[in-house]
Design a protein around this motif. Sequence first.
Motif, PDB file in Angstrom:
ATOM      1  N   ALA A 100      31.507  49.650  29.360  1.00 22.25           N
ATOM      2  CA  ALA A 100      31.911  48.976  30.818  1.00 22.25           C
ATOM      3  C   ALA A 100      33.724  48.064  29.876  1.00 22.25           C
ATOM      4  N   TYR A 101      34.401  47.913  30.501  1.00 21.11           N
ATOM      5  CA  TYR A 101      35.722  47.450  30.453  1.00 21.11           C
ATOM      6  C   TYR A 101      35.713  46.828  31.334  1.00 21.11           C
ATOM      7  N   TRP A 102      37.124  45.444  31.754  1.00 23.93           N
ATOM      8  CA  TRP A 102      36.852  44.979  33.317  1.00 23.93           C
ATOM      9  C   TRP A 102      38.268  44.623  33.043  1.00 23.93           C
ATOM     10  N   GLY A 103      39.498  44.809  34.406  1.00 23.45           N
ATOM     11  CA  GLY A 103      41.105  44.373  34.192  1.00 23.45           C
ATOM     12  C   GLY A 103      40.355  42.964  34.773  1.00 23.45           C
ATOM     13  N   GLN A 104      41.718  41.810  34.693  1.00 26.20           N
ATOM     14  CA  GLN A 104      41.763  40.696  35.145  1.00 26.20           C
ATOM     15  C   GLN A 104      41.530  40.465  36.357  1.00 26.20           C
ATOM     16  N   GLY A 105      41.673  40.736  37.706  1.00 21.69           N
ATOM     17  CA  GLY A 105      41.184  41.406  38.876  1.00 21.69           C
ATOM     18  C   GLY A 105      42.823  41.036  39.798  1.00 21.69           C
ATOM     19  N   THR A 106      42.761  41.583  40.755  1.00 22.92           N
ATOM     20  CA  THR A 106      44.000  41.061  41.719  1.00 22.92           C
ATOM     21  C   THR A 106      43.446  40.960  42.969  1.00 22.92           C
ATOM     22  N   GLN A 107      44.158  39.508  43.437  1.00 22.70           N
ATOM     23  CA  GLN A 107      43.703  39.852  44.603  1.00 22.70           C
ATOM     24  C   GLN A 107      44.090  40.682  46.052  1.00 22.70           C
ATOM     25  N   VAL A 108      43.466  40.793  46.964  1.00 19.70           N
ATOM     26  CA  VAL A 108      43.399  41.018  47.821  1.00 19.70           C
ATOM     27  C   VAL A 108      42.879  40.286  49.252  1.00 19.70           C
ATOM     28  N   THR A 109      43.723  39.659  50.364  1.00 18.91           N
ATOM     29  CA  THR A 109      43.526  39.241  51.593  1.00 18.91           C
ATOM     30  C   THR A 109      43.822  40.379  52.010  1.00 18.91           C
ATOM     31  N   VAL A 110      43.167  40.320  53.357  1.00 19.47           N
ATOM     32  CA  VAL A 110      43.782  40.857  54.565  1.00 19.47           C
ATOM     33  C   VAL A 110      43.683  39.891  55.778  1.00 19.47           C
ATOM     34  N   SER A 111      44.820  39.653  56.621  1.00 18.16           N
ATOM     35  CA  SER A 111      44.068  38.830  57.774  1.00 18.16           C
ATOM     36  C   SER A 111      43.872  38.671  59.145  1.00 18.16           C
ATOM     37  N   SER A 112      43.395  38.622  60.077  1.00 15.93           N
ATOM     38  CA  SER A 112      42.835  39.481  61.034  1.00 15.93           C
ATOM     39  C   SER A 112      44.044  38.662  61.891  1.00 15.93           C
TER      40      SER A 112
END
Length: 112
Positions: A100-112
């Motif tokens: 398995a390989y992984w990316g560096q990650g990307t932030q997802v923020t959902v505001s209410s």
Amino acid sequence: QVQLVESGGGLVQAGGSLRLSCAASTSVNVMGWYRQAPGKQRELVATMTRGGSTNYANSVKGRFTITRDNAENTVYLQMNSLKPEDTGVYYCNALLFTRAYWGQGTQVTVSS
């Protein structure tokens, strides 16, 4: 070795949409997305095989759609009707044989 390059993510209001993409440096068997919220374990969001079989977390079914371009070794995640609980770091994942390989990650923020 497989390199994964992610793009997309960001800040969006509840009910909005975002699209993530992840390009692999070579052809892989399974590509998908996982996410990790603060203080929680990383969890599966959606995966897709080269043949087109998909697997979704129950929490995103009907709202998220995973697609894949095998010619470009790229996987996409269209996220609609986003909720605050979708907030987290989204990681691209690729499986090549048993590794398995992984990316560096990307932030997802959902505001209410």
